[in-house]
Design an enzyme around this catalytic site. Sequence first.
Site, PDB file in Angstrom:
ATOM      1  N   ARG A   1      24.166   1.765   7.803  1.00  0.00           N
ATOM      2  CA  ARG A   1      25.354   2.464   7.294  1.00  0.00           C
ATOM      3  C   ARG A   1      26.468   2.181   8.275  1.00  0.00           C
ATOM      4  O   ARG A   1      26.361   2.533   9.469  1.00  0.00           O
ATOM      5  CB  ARG A   1      25.088   3.967   7.188  1.00  0.00           C
TER       6      ARG A   1
ATOM      7  N   HIS B   1      28.417   1.453  -1.946  1.00  0.00           N
ATOM      8  CA  HIS B   1      27.270   2.341  -1.690  1.00  0.00           C
ATOM      9  C   HIS B   1      26.209   2.024  -2.750  1.00  0.00           C
ATOM     10  O   HIS B   1      25.936   2.832  -3.648  1.00  0.00           O
ATOM     11  CB  HIS B   1      27.726   3.808  -1.756  1.00  0.00           C
TER      12      HIS B   1
ATOM     13  N   GLN C   1      23.224   4.374  -3.620  1.00  0.00           N
ATOM     14  CA  GLN C   1      23.663   5.521  -4.416  1.00  0.00           C
ATOM     15  C   GLN C   1      23.712   5.137  -5.898  1.00  0.00           C
ATOM     16  O   GLN C   1      23.229   5.882  -6.763  1.00  0.00           O
ATOM     17  CB  GLN C   1      25.046   5.985  -3.932  1.00  0.00           C
TER      18      GLN C   1
ATOM     19  N   ASP D   1      33.497  12.161  -6.570  1.00  0.00           N
ATOM     20  CA  ASP D   1      33.127  12.060  -5.152  1.00  0.00           C
ATOM     21  C   ASP D   1      34.290  12.638  -4.347  1.00  0.00           C
ATOM     22  O   ASP D   1      35.397  12.836  -4.878  1.00  0.00           O
ATOM     23  CB  ASP D   1      32.872  10.580  -4.791  1.00  0.00           C
TER      24      ASP D   1
ATOM     25  N   CYS E   1      27.670  12.343  -5.794  1.00  0.00           N
ATOM     26  CA  CYS E   1      26.734  11.757  -4.826  1.00  0.00           C
ATOM     27  C   CYS E   1      26.404  12.715  -3.694  1.00  0.00           C
ATOM     28  O   CYS E   1      25.393  12.542  -3.018  1.00  0.00           O
ATOM     29  CB  CYS E   1      27.329  10.462  -4.278  1.00  0.00           C
TER      30      CYS E   1
ATOM     31  N   ARG F   1      17.517   9.357  -4.977  1.00  0.00           N
ATOM     32  CA  ARG F   1      17.802   8.402  -3.896  1.00  0.00           C
ATOM     33  C   ARG F   1      16.486   7.904  -3.318  1.00  0.00           C
ATOM     34  O   ARG F   1      16.284   6.711  -3.086  1.00  0.00           O
ATOM     35  CB  ARG F   1      18.628   9.077  -2.780  1.00  0.00           C
TER      36      ARG F   1
HETATM   37  N1   CP Z   1      25.171  10.527  -0.875  1.00  0.00           N
HETATM   38  C1   CP Z   1      24.925  10.172   0.411  1.00  0.00           C
HETATM   39  O1   CP Z   1      24.864   9.000   0.763  1.00  0.00           O
HETATM   40  O2   CP Z   1      24.738  11.225   1.254  1.00  0.00           O
HETATM   41  P1   CP Z   1      24.607  11.163   2.834  1.00  0.00           P
HETATM   42  O3   CP Z   1      25.951  10.806   3.389  1.00  0.00           O
HETATM   43  O4   CP Z   1      24.168  12.549   3.217  1.00  0.00           O
HETATM   44  O5   CP Z   1      23.585  10.134   3.206  1.00  0.00           O
HETATM   45  N1  NVA Z   2      32.757   8.248  -0.368  1.00  0.00           N
HETATM   46  C1  NVA Z   2      31.950   9.036   0.544  1.00  0.00           C
HETATM   47  C2  NVA Z   2      30.510   8.974   0.162  1.00  0.00           C
HETATM   48  C3  NVA Z   2      29.591   9.786   1.019  1.00  0.00           C
HETATM   49  C4  NVA Z   2      28.150   9.664   0.625  1.00  0.00           C
HETATM   50  C5  NVA Z   2      32.156   8.543   1.964  1.00  0.00           C
HETATM   51  O1  NVA Z   2      32.194   7.312   2.176  1.00  0.00           O
HETATM   52  O2  NVA Z   2      32.289   9.361   2.860  1.00  0.00           O
END
Ligand code: CP
Ligand code: NVA
Length: 319
Positions: free
Chosen positions: A107, A134, A137, A229, A269, A297
Amino acid sequence: MKGMRGRHFLTLQDFTAEEITAILDLAGALKLKQQQKIPHPLLAGKTLGMIFEKPSTRTRVSFEVGMWQLGGHALFLSSQELQIGRGEPIRDTASVLSRYVDGIMIRAFAHSGVEEMARYATVPVINGLTDLYHPCQALADLLTIREKKGLLQGLRVAYLGDGNNVAHSLMLGCTKLGIHISVGAPRGYWPQAEIRAKAEQNARFSGGSVTVTSDPAAAVEGADVLYTDVWASMGQEQEKIERKKIFAPYQLNGDKLAQAGPEAIVMHCLPACRGEEISADVLEGERSVVLDQAENRMHAQKALMAMLMGNNYSGVSSQ
Ligand code: CP
Ligand code: NVA
């Protein structure tokens, strides 16, 4: 379909509709095995390294528990505590980790960093979120929609809010599988033109479609799925107040639900900001499937890891 073993998973765009469907099918089968407490050690003895530059609840826990359920092991690696945080090049990190682990989940902020990791890693690299995409997701989202609606082809998905990483992957995933997706976002916060063009290209092939509009009512009209989101993603905290004003008309609330189709489900999400992109009553209401979505997930990623990192998953069926 060729096997997926050894491939990276950086964006859904690199996978065919047939491959994505195969991941969803295996996810469904593994979910059933887990519910029936039938062991399925498809990754026995394997290790996943998980690098995080940003916080996470769902991604971290679903990968770690999923790996354990597959008979393997996962390592949490904060980028702050790796030498990468002190400037060790990504390429060296990728090469060295490949000597220890069987897969790398990362990530990161910059998508280019994840691409670089994939260029030098000799084991599969899985994108656990970047500023651009993502895809894990979107896999869970498609699995959830298919479970709830019984099919994907021809459905209408409406996404309201920021044209961000989650929106980008949802657009690509939906259009790969013949879904009509409409995005309602303020001008200046639309999905990137390049990604919209890829989604349009997918839609021409699959029979789906893509619409981007600044009219939130037009976006949700008759939708089977309503999705939103956060308005300020990780790394955009300083824009939160300004964005709250700009995005206010795009809140997913009771009015939007009334404009959607009669059986519309609500997705997010997570994490969510109640009273901002979604009202508390809609997030917690009977149309909301956000907890199934979060659970999925894990099932979707287990299937993904088994297919990228495993030796043999072909014996697993839902029977
Ligand atoms: N939806 C998602 O990726 O959540 P986290 O940021 O908690 O991993
Ligand atoms: N768009 C959000 C998604 C979190 C899972 C972010 O990048 O923070």
